[in-house]
Design an enzyme around this catalytic site. Structure first.
Site, short mmCIF file in Angstrom:
data_model
loop_
_atom_site.label_atom_id
_atom_site.label_comp_id
_atom_site.label_asym_id
_atom_site.label_seq_id
_atom_site.Cartn_x
_atom_site.Cartn_y
_atom_site.Cartn_z
N SER A 75 0.80 -1.22 0.00
CA SER A 75 0.00 0.00 0.00
C SER A 75 0.83 1.27 0.00
CB SER A 75 -0.94 0.00 1.21
OG SER A 75 -0.19 -0.11 2.42
N ASP A 237 -6.53 7.11 9.15
CA ASP A 237 -6.51 5.88 9.93
C ASP A 237 -5.32 5.79 10.87
OD1 ASP A 237 -4.42 5.35 8.21
OD2 ASP A 237 -5.31 3.56 7.31
N HIS A 240 -1.65 4.57 7.60
CA HIS A 240 -1.09 4.87 6.28
C HIS A 240 -0.76 6.35 6.17
CE1 HIS A 240 -3.22 1.04 5.55
NE2 HIS A 240 -2.23 0.83 4.73
#
Length: 348
Positions: A75, A237, A240
């Site tokens: 990611s 969050d 990230h």
């Protein structure tokens, strides 16, 4: 001692606080499991929609031949959490390479949210047909969060780098970030995550350089810079990076990407002692790299030999950061048709 043994030895030496971690007792394991569940609840579920795909052409109007870059990993490479393609690491990196090299750049994104080192083989299968000049890999964080043994992760990464190098592709690996600075993770899980991720980063460094790639430590993706400004550099969050965080990541990747492509200034060719740069054995260099985000390592020779009595020789570099370049939306097609961007056989 083989590569796996050397990596394990280095992993223990690289853990901060002296000594690292041994096998966990049952009671401590129960505490860590509870802390992990709480952290996952705080972070929340992954977004269903994937990040914007940065695949395409950059540097419109610049001369050729084009530079082809493949972006692989998890990611952090895909740009999870941002909504605009201009804010993804792929767009930021390709736009910056195009500007610094004054060349057109074709970037192809193969990174997948949630990927671990075991997933690299499939990404590389899709990468090789486009014959990139450079492959940039960001991997490791999900191996830590899923408790994959570092030795297993390192073997998988090393095999991927070997395949790319045998195909003539330059390889830059951004090593595992420091997960000990993630806000939702509480002690003692925080200390475990920190030690595990740093040990993996050190082991990755040895394996990649041994296979002919170069590494740059990106502890700053979730390290000191992020710890100092979590509201700015983390996304909602708290796990990230935000758009600003990805820009910080690319400032670390860009100088080493340019070096791998051979498009650096003359004063960047040789190490500079006053900047803490130099040539040293790989184990000592890898320990320094883990402790200092932004440190690049690449194999070299001393008196015509790649190895000394203490192992492989490497150059340790602290390359100068470049001014920030704004990301841009990619062009779907190249007017010069050097690369078939719509080749469905290698679609991401």
């Amino acid at each position: 001692m083989g590569k796996a043994g050397a990596a394990r030895k280095l992993a223990s030496a690289a853990a901060y606080g002296g000594g690292g971690l041994s096998l966990l007792g049952g009671s401590l394991y129960a505490v860590l499991t509870a802390e992990a569940r709480l952290a996952r609840k705080t972070i929340g579920e992954l977004r269903a929609d994937p990040p914007p795909d940065a695949t395409g052409w950059y540097g419109r109007g610049r001369p050729g031949p084009a530079i082809k870059v493949a972006l692989l990993g998890d990611s952090s490479a895909a740009g999870y959490g941002v909504d605009r393609v201009e804010d993804t690491p792929g767009s930021l990196l390709a736009s910056s390479i195009a500007e610094r090299a004054d060349r057109r750049v074709y970037l192809r994104e193969f990174a997948v949210v949630g990927a671990r080192s075991a997933d690299l083989a499939a990404q590389i299968d899709r990468t090789l047909p486009i014959e990139p000049d450079l492959a940039v890999i960001l991997i490791g964080a999900n191996d830590v969060t899923h408790q994959v043994l570092p030795s297993q992760s390192v073997r998988q990464l090393a095999e991927g780098v070997r395949r790319l190098r045998e195909a003539g592709v330059a390889v830059l690996v951004g090593t595992c970030p420091d997960l000990g600075t993630i806000k939702p993770i509480a002690p003692p899980l925080k200390q475990v995550a920190r030690a595990w991720s740093r040990r993996l980063a050190a082991a990755q460094t040895i394996a990649v350089v041994e296979q002919g790639g170069r590494t740059v430590s990106v502890g700053s993706i979730l390290g000191p810079e992020f710890d100092a400004a979590p509201a700015l550099l983390f996304g909602p969050d708290q796990f990230h990076p935000s758009a600003e965080g990805y820009r910080s990541l690319v400032t670390v990747l860009l100088p080493s990407s340019l070096a791998a492509l051979g498009v650096i200034a003359e004063d960047e060719v040789r190490p500079e002692a006053f900047r803490g740069e130099g040539i040293m054995p790989v184990v000592a260099a890898a320990i320094q790299a883990v402790r200092n985000p932004g440190t690049e390592l690449d194999g070299t020779e001393v008196a015509g030999a790649r190895r000394g009595v203490r192992g492989m020789w490497v150059e340790l570099r602290h390359r100068r950061r470049h001014p920030h370049t704004e990301g841009s939306a990619p062009d779907a097609e190249d007017p010069h048709d050097d690369v078939q961007a719509d080749d469905t056989s290698v679609q991401a």
